[in-house]
Design a protein around this motif. Structure first.
Motif, PDB file in Angstrom:
ATOM      1  N   THR A 176    -128.147 -38.520   1.599  1.00 57.75           N
ATOM      2  CA  THR A 176    -127.735 -38.450   0.199  1.00 57.75           C
ATOM      3  C   THR A 176    -128.787 -37.696  -0.602  1.00 57.75           C
ATOM      4  N   VAL A 177    -128.355 -36.610  -1.282  1.00 55.07           N
ATOM      5  CA  VAL A 177    -129.258 -35.783  -2.072  1.00 55.07           C
ATOM      6  C   VAL A 177    -128.417 -35.010  -3.085  1.00 55.07           C
ATOM      7  N   ILE A 178    -129.005 -34.604  -4.167  1.00 58.70           N
ATOM      8  CA  ILE A 178    -128.283 -33.742  -5.120  1.00 58.70           C
ATOM      9  C   ILE A 178    -128.114 -32.361  -4.491  1.00 58.70           C
ATOM     10  N   ASP A 179    -126.918 -31.875  -4.478  1.00 57.16           N
ATOM     11  CA  ASP A 179    -126.585 -30.669  -3.716  1.00 57.16           C
ATOM     12  C   ASP A 179    -127.436 -29.469  -4.090  1.00 57.16           C
ATOM     13  N   ASP A 180    -127.748 -29.298  -5.380  1.00 55.55           N
ATOM     14  CA  ASP A 180    -128.507 -28.122  -5.797  1.00 55.55           C
ATOM     15  C   ASP A 180    -129.926 -28.091  -5.228  1.00 55.55           C
ATOM     16  N   VAL A 181    -130.380 -29.212  -4.731  1.00 55.79           N
ATOM     17  CA  VAL A 181    -131.755 -29.309  -4.242  1.00 55.79           C
ATOM     18  C   VAL A 181    -131.818 -29.221  -2.715  1.00 55.79           C
ATOM     19  N   ARG A 182    -130.694 -29.357  -2.042  1.00 51.80           N
ATOM     20  CA  ARG A 182    -130.697 -29.448  -0.575  1.00 51.80           C
ATOM     21  C   ARG A 182    -131.427 -28.266   0.064  1.00 51.80           C
ATOM     22  N   ARG A 258    -130.870 -46.764  -8.242  1.00 50.83           N
ATOM     23  CA  ARG A 258    -131.146 -45.380  -7.899  1.00 50.83           C
ATOM     24  C   ARG A 258    -131.364 -44.569  -9.177  1.00 50.83           C
ATOM     25  N   PRO A 259    -132.431 -43.778  -9.238  1.00 51.84           N
ATOM     26  CA  PRO A 259    -132.646 -42.931 -10.429  1.00 51.84           C
ATOM     27  C   PRO A 259    -131.504 -41.918 -10.598  1.00 51.84           C
ATOM     28  N   GLU A 260    -131.330 -41.460 -11.799  1.00 46.83           N
ATOM     29  CA  GLU A 260    -130.273 -40.480 -12.084  1.00 46.83           C
ATOM     30  C   GLU A 260    -130.888 -39.145 -12.495  1.00 46.83           C
ATOM     31  N   TYR A 261    -130.289 -38.034 -11.988  1.00 52.08           N
ATOM     32  CA  TYR A 261    -130.761 -36.692 -12.299  1.00 52.08           C
ATOM     33  C   TYR A 261    -129.548 -35.786 -12.530  1.00 52.08           C
ATOM     34  N   PRO A 262    -129.748 -34.723 -13.280  1.00 48.73           N
ATOM     35  CA  PRO A 262    -128.629 -33.793 -13.534  1.00 48.73           C
ATOM     36  C   PRO A 262    -128.052 -33.263 -12.221  1.00 48.73           C
ATOM     37  N   GLY A 263    -126.742 -33.252 -12.148  1.00 47.63           N
ATOM     38  CA  GLY A 263    -126.056 -32.790 -10.950  1.00 47.63           C
ATOM     39  C   GLY A 263    -125.803 -33.884  -9.939  1.00 47.63           C
ATOM     40  N   GLY A 264    -126.347 -35.066 -10.165  1.00 51.42           N
ATOM     41  CA  GLY A 264    -126.143 -36.162  -9.232  1.00 51.42           C
ATOM     42  C   GLY A 264    -125.166 -37.177  -9.777  1.00 51.42           C
ATOM     43  N   GLU A 265    -124.848 -38.156  -8.963  1.00 54.92           N
ATOM     44  CA  GLU A 265    -123.920 -39.195  -9.366  1.00 54.92           C
ATOM     45  C   GLU A 265    -124.671 -40.325 -10.063  1.00 54.92           C
ATOM     46  N   SER A 266    -123.906 -41.183 -10.729  1.00 59.30           N
ATOM     47  CA  SER A 266    -124.512 -42.283 -11.476  1.00 59.30           C
ATOM     48  C   SER A 266    -125.072 -43.333 -10.521  1.00 59.30           C
TER      49      SER A 266
END
Length: 285
Positions: A176-182, A258-266
């Motif tokens: 699980t990761v924010i897609d823009d960072v993969r 879980r922390p929240e970041y732009p582009g990720g889920e809640s």
């Protein structure tokens, strides 16, 4: 000193002669017998025996006196020892009286002080990296020393005279990761290196410092860079990170949101990703 008996007898004889006057007197029959008695060997023998007997008696008295003196010294030492013992007993009795009258100590109202002001962590937790812009799953393991983050395409370079490194997160498709960072390149300064000893041999790994969030904890943490795609969790947190700030409850998992970041889920949707963990929850370092 006591004058030997023989000398006394000789003195007595001389005195008798003096009392009799200096004029020569004809020797009588009694005088002849007396002179014969004075010079006889038997008298010498008896006088010697008497001297020896008196000397032995004097020596015996001296020995008895020395023995009695030593005994008196022993008795004096015993008395002094008893005095010291009695003094100690009096002091102990006095202390017992003071302890009995002292008020009982207050019982502690809180848990062990070592547990206070420390964050409780489960064996697995969500961690966030604000400078990278993503969250990842982490394994909390006090058996490890330094934290580690999964990395690939690791390239070291120099920037303004300092050693830096460029890398990408090494993740499986299920991580699980924010897609823009993969596949985003990440750069960081190398703060030090660690030597890792494994069955396959030794290797040197670069260490970087990243800002990390875990529940109420937000601080810079040292991470080694190595590929962890063969393991269950892309991040490993060791005891160096937890020192003085956190404790582990191995029976719990994901105690913090879980922390929240732009582009990720809640954070509310994290439960679905948590369910993807393997049931046996095995991890190799």
């Amino acid at each position: 000193m006591i004058m030997p008996i023989r000398n006394m007898m000789l003195a007595f004889t001389a005195g008798t002669l003096l009392l009799g006057g200096c004029t020569h007197q004809p020797q009588t029959q009694e005088d002849s017998r007396f002179n014969a008695l004075v010079t006889t060997p038997q008298l010498d023998s008896r006088l010697n025996a008497l001297e020896n007997s008196l000397a032995q008696r004097c020596e015996g008295d001296a020995d008895r006196l020395a023995s009695q003196t030593a005994r008196l010294d022993e008795v004096g030492e015993s008395v002094n020892s008893l005095k010291g013992t009695l003094g100690s007993l009096r002091a102990e009795i006095k202390n017992l009286g003071n302890e009995a009258s002292a008020p009982p100590a207050d019982c502690p109202t809180s848990d062990i002080e070592a547990l206070e002001n420390k964050t409780l962590l489960g064996r697995t937790e969500w961690v966030g990296f604000p400078t990278i812009g993503t969250y990842l799953k982490a394994r909390v393991d006090s058996g490890a020393n330094t934290a580690s983050i999964s990395a690939k395409d690791i390239t070291e370079f120099e920037r303004e005279g300092e050693n830096w490194v460029r890398f990408k997160l090494a993740l499986d498709e299920d991580d699980t990761v924010i897609d823009d960072v993969r596949d985003k390149p990440i750069e960081a300064e190398i703060t030090r290196r660690v030597r890792i000893v494994q069955a396959s041999g030794e290797e040197s790994r670069p260490v970087i410092t990243l800002l990390m969030r875990l529940g109420p904890i937000k601080q810079n943490v040292d991470f080694t860079l190595n590929d962890r795609t063969h393991l269950d969790y892309p991040v490993l947190l060791g005891r160096r990170f937890m020192l003085d700030i956190a404790l582990i409850d191995v029976s719990q998992t994901y105690l913090h949101e879980r922390p929240e970041y732009p582009g990720g889920e809640s954070a509310d949707s994290a439960a679905q990703d948590e369910a993807l963990d393997s049931k046996d929850d095995k991890e190799q370092r």
